[in-house]
Design a protein around this motif. Structure first.
Motif, PDB file in Angstrom:
ATOM      1  N   GLY A  13      -6.679  15.905   8.064  1.00  0.00           N
ATOM      2  CA  GLY A  13      -6.995  16.737   7.291  1.00  0.00           C
ATOM      3  C   GLY A  13      -6.660  15.406   5.484  1.00  0.00           C
ATOM      4  O   GLY A  13      -5.684  14.325   6.942  1.00  0.00           O
ATOM      5  N   ASN A  14      -7.232  16.162   4.876  1.00  0.00           N
ATOM      6  CA  ASN A  14      -6.747  15.150   3.239  1.00  0.00           C
ATOM      7  C   ASN A  14      -4.920  15.165   3.251  1.00  0.00           C
ATOM      8  O   ASN A  14      -4.567  15.681   3.499  1.00  0.00           O
ATOM      9  CB  ASN A  14      -7.486  15.815   2.376  1.00  0.00           C
ATOM     10  N   VAL A  25       1.143  -1.151   0.194  1.00  0.00           N
ATOM     11  CA  VAL A  25      -0.216   0.111   0.111  1.00  0.00           C
ATOM     12  C   VAL A  25       1.601   1.655  -0.239  1.00  0.00           C
ATOM     13  O   VAL A  25       1.911   1.288   0.666  1.00  0.00           O
ATOM     14  CB  VAL A  25      -1.094   0.691   0.892  1.00  0.00           C
ATOM     15  N   ALA A  26       0.130   2.364  -0.744  1.00  0.00           N
ATOM     16  CA  ALA A  26       1.548   3.509  -0.946  1.00  0.00           C
ATOM     17  C   ALA A  26       1.466   3.882   0.269  1.00  0.00           C
ATOM     18  O   ALA A  26       0.354   4.435   0.830  1.00  0.00           O
ATOM     19  CB  ALA A  26       0.544   4.118  -2.146  1.00  0.00           C
ATOM     20  N   LEU A  27       2.705   4.924   1.067  1.00  0.00           N
ATOM     21  CA  LEU A  27       2.524   5.834   1.390  1.00  0.00           C
ATOM     22  C   LEU A  27       1.742   7.601   0.904  1.00  0.00           C
ATOM     23  O   LEU A  27       2.718   7.737  -0.326  1.00  0.00           O
ATOM     24  CB  LEU A  27       3.978   6.051   2.533  1.00  0.00           C
ATOM     25  N   ARG A  28       1.541   8.442   2.163  1.00  0.00           N
ATOM     26  CA  ARG A  28       1.391   9.307   1.113  1.00  0.00           C
ATOM     27  C   ARG A  28       2.842   9.958   0.697  1.00  0.00           C
ATOM     28  O   ARG A  28       4.026   9.402   0.929  1.00  0.00           O
ATOM     29  CB  ARG A  28       1.082  10.074   2.720  1.00  0.00           C
ATOM     30  N   THR A  29       2.415  11.243  -0.414  1.00  0.00           N
ATOM     31  CA  THR A  29       3.970  11.542  -1.107  1.00  0.00           C
ATOM     32  C   THR A  29       3.550  13.090  -0.318  1.00  0.00           C
ATOM     33  O   THR A  29       4.812  13.819  -0.709  1.00  0.00           O
ATOM     34  CB  THR A  29       2.959  11.934  -2.047  1.00  0.00           C
ATOM     35  N   GLY A  30       3.250  13.877   0.737  1.00  0.00           N
ATOM     36  CA  GLY A  30       3.869  15.005   1.520  1.00  0.00           C
ATOM     37  C   GLY A  30       2.872  14.133   3.721  1.00  0.00           C
ATOM     38  O   GLY A  30       2.818  13.431   3.332  1.00  0.00           O
ATOM     39  N   VAL A  31       2.682  15.678   3.854  1.00  0.00           N
ATOM     40  CA  VAL A  31       2.843  15.719   5.366  1.00  0.00           C
ATOM     41  C   VAL A  31       1.083  15.996   5.825  1.00  0.00           C
ATOM     42  O   VAL A  31       0.316  17.118   4.686  1.00  0.00           O
ATOM     43  CB  VAL A  31       3.712  16.296   5.860  1.00  0.00           C
ATOM     44  N   GLN A  32       0.923  14.934   5.760  1.00  0.00           N
ATOM     45  CA  GLN A  32      -0.555  14.966   6.376  1.00  0.00           C
ATOM     46  C   GLN A  32      -1.448  16.674   7.666  1.00  0.00           C
ATOM     47  O   GLN A  32      -0.992  16.138   9.226  1.00  0.00           O
ATOM     48  CB  GLN A  32      -1.549  13.828   6.489  1.00  0.00           C
ATOM     49  N   SER A  33      -1.986  17.162   7.464  1.00  0.00           N
ATOM     50  CA  SER A  33      -2.451  17.826   7.812  1.00  0.00           C
ATOM     51  C   SER A  33      -2.688  17.174   9.835  1.00  0.00           C
ATOM     52  O   SER A  33      -3.632  16.737   9.368  1.00  0.00           O
ATOM     53  CB  SER A  33      -3.103  19.032   7.737  1.00  0.00           C
ATOM     54  N   ILE A  34      -2.800  18.485  11.021  1.00  0.00           N
ATOM     55  CA  ILE A  34      -3.926  17.987  11.783  1.00  0.00           C
ATOM     56  C   ILE A  34      -4.085  18.450  12.732  1.00  0.00           C
ATOM     57  O   ILE A  34      -3.728  20.320  12.472  1.00  0.00           O
ATOM     58  CB  ILE A  34      -3.486  17.346  12.548  1.00  0.00           C
TER      59      ILE A  34
END
Length: 193
Positions: free
Chosen positions: A192-193, A173-182
């Motif tokens: 966040g998305n 499963v692919a990891l995010r390509t950026g930082v997820q907001s919280i």
């Protein structure tokens, strides 16, 4: 990254160091700068070998495996209870892990929580381009004493961008390509998305 089924956390720190331009270390090159990974324990950890340590607290244990750097420059256990001016019995044990070398460097540690008498994971890493710290991947394999291995791939480089996780052979499963907001509200954290 917390892997619930293994009760294990992967800590992947990316560090970019530059030449020192001010202060008493002025003129020191990035390659000679030392960076330190710090972790605290309530009990005195046992240093098993250059890349493994375990801290046991009652019926629970935390085993730390250092995958990167593969040969730490130095590793120290500091008893913070014995510092000058400290109250007796107050404080923790601090482990410091040092590295130096290329301007782009990493700390990759596996923190396995387990019963004090439980089995250790076998954690390994493969660097796809060991001659270049700015390109390629780190592929981490976590093999429990029973069951299938979990594989995590981290992309190397200055910023977090992608990779994969394959939990016990269930498929990558692919990891995010950026930082997820919280954000935090009275009802708890909101991702966040």
């Amino acid at each position: 990254m917390f892997l619930r089924d293994l009760e294990t956390t992967l800590v992947f720190d990316r560090v970019t160091t530059g030449n020192v331009t001010v202060g008493s270390d002025k003129g020191l090159s990035a390659a000679n700068e030392v960076n330190t990974f710090v972790i605290h324990f309530e009990t005195n950890p046992t240093l098993e070998d250059p890349t493994h340590l375990t801290a046991t607290n009652g019926s629970q244990a935390l085993r730390v495996t250092t995958l990167v750097p593969s040969a730490p420059v130095a590793r120290r256990v500091i008893n913070e209870q014995s510092c000058g001016g400290c109250s007796a019995g107050v404080g923790q044990y601090r482990v410091e892990l040092d590295t130096s070398g290329a301007a782009q460097r990493y700390f990759l540690n596996v923190l396995q929580g387990r019963d004090a008498t439980g089995s250790n994971l076998v954690a390994t890493v493969v660097d796809s381009v060991p001659t270049d710290p700015t390109t390629g991947t780190f592929t981490v394999t976590l093999q429990p004493s029973a069951g299938a291995a979990t594989t995590v791939v981290f992309n190397k480089g200055q910023t977090s961008s992608g990779g994969t996780v394959n939990l016990a052979g269930a498929g990558a499963v692919a990891l995010r390509t950026g930082v997820q907001s919280i954000s935090y509200t009275d009802n708890g954290p909101a991702w966040g998305n």
